[in-house]
Design an enzyme around this catalytic site. Structure first.
Site, short mmCIF file in Angstrom:
data_model
loop_
_atom_site.label_atom_id
_atom_site.label_comp_id
_atom_site.label_asym_id
_atom_site.label_seq_id
_atom_site.Cartn_x
_atom_site.Cartn_y
_atom_site.Cartn_z
N TYR A 140 0.86 -1.19 0.00
CA TYR A 140 0.00 0.00 0.00
C TYR A 140 0.89 1.23 0.00
O TYR A 140 2.05 1.18 0.43
CB TYR A 140 -1.01 0.01 1.14
N GLU B 40 2.02 -0.86 -6.18
CA GLU B 40 1.59 -0.01 -5.07
C GLU B 40 0.07 0.19 -5.18
O GLU B 40 -0.43 0.60 -6.23
CB GLU B 40 2.28 1.35 -5.13
N HIS C 217 4.69 -6.95 0.89
CA HIS C 217 5.93 -6.30 1.29
C HIS C 217 6.32 -6.74 2.71
O HIS C 217 7.48 -6.99 3.00
CB HIS C 217 5.77 -4.77 1.21
N ASP D 18 2.82 -3.42 5.14
CA ASP D 18 1.90 -3.32 4.01
C ASP D 18 1.87 -4.60 3.16
O ASP D 18 2.86 -5.33 3.15
CB ASP D 18 2.25 -2.10 3.14
#
Ligand SMILES: [Zn+2]
Length: 253
Positions: free
Chosen positions: A34, A98, A140, A150
């Site tokens: 994120y 992302e 991640h 995240d």
């Protein structure tokens, strides 16, 4: 400066932050993040700022729009210091996405269905073209458990799996019983660490439930047993880990 995107799903917004994949590595992992920032605009500005030295191949907006910033054959700068199995240059070995979401700093706002639908479509496209195995689609937090949380414990990994993205088993229900926690030592802790290492987590098998072990267990829970993320290896956590290992393909590339 623009470029042809690697997929028709995305529109280009080039970032200068990339380099050559090292040692001839090809994308063999897909890492999900994120953005952790208050707005998409702030995140896009940072990911294209040469002084920030961060980037990702793709950004998925809250309305489901998909942006490509770095070509897939280039090394984007999203994973940082990270490890999975024997790979310690995740940036050279992965594609990074992302996902725009404020994250823990914003009290984990829910991911909208339209955004998740786009994440799934993009992942399927990337996985198919690059032949990335399901168990190499990671958070991640999986590859940097001491530093990163995240895409967070609200990210719907089960939904992705149902759509053909990622490795997942239904988490074992939480119940009472034996658990392992910070400060404990001995063979059961060593066995837990060995299982986490077999699955792929970068963890030292030393028989001590230290801070690093707590962080790896927390990362595991964030991905695979989201109901309670506390870094304590309860029976549900250990059973879920065992089931995941049992369902890995017999030959892992
Ligand atoms: Zn990240």
């Amino acid at each position: 400066m623009s470029f042809a995107t690697d997929t028709d799903l995305a529109r280009p917004l080039p970032s200068p932050n990339h380099g050559e994949r090292r040692d001839g590595k090809r994308p063999d992992f897909l890492i999900l993040h994120y953005t952790g920032m208050a707005s998409a605009e702030a995140a896009l500005a940072r990911l294209t700022d040469p002084t920030a030295e961060v980037s990702a191949h793709y950004v998925v907006l809250e309305d489901g729009g998909i942006i490509q910033m770095v070509k897939e054959d280039r090394r984007a700068w999203h994973a940082g210091a990270a490890r999975w199995q024997d790979e310690s240059d995740l940036n050279s070995a992965s594609i990074g996405i992302e996902i725009v979401n404020y994250g823990h700093d914003g009290n984990l706002p829910a991911y909208s269905q339209v955004q998740i639908n786009s994440v799934i479509a993009l992942c399927r496209d990337i996985i198919t073209r690059n032949k990335i195995a399901a168990h190499r689609v990671l958070a991640h937090s999986d590859v940097a458990p001491a530093r990163k949380r995240d895409p967070g414990e609200h990210f719907p990994w089960g939904t992705l799996h149902a759509a053909g993205v990622g490795h997942y088993v239904p988490p074992a229900p939480i119940s009472g019983g034996r658990f392992l926690a910070r400060g404990e030592q001995g063979q059961p802790v060593e066995a837990l660490q060995a299982m986490l290492a077999i699955y792929g987590y970068g963890i030292e098998v030393n028989g001590t439930y230290d801070l690093a072990t707590e962080q790896v267990v927390g990362a595991f829970q964030r991905h695979f047993r989201q109901e309670r993320v506390d870094g304590v290896a309860d029976t549900s956590t250990i059973t879920t880990l065992r089931d995941l290992i049992a369902s890995l393909p017999l030959t892992r590339g």
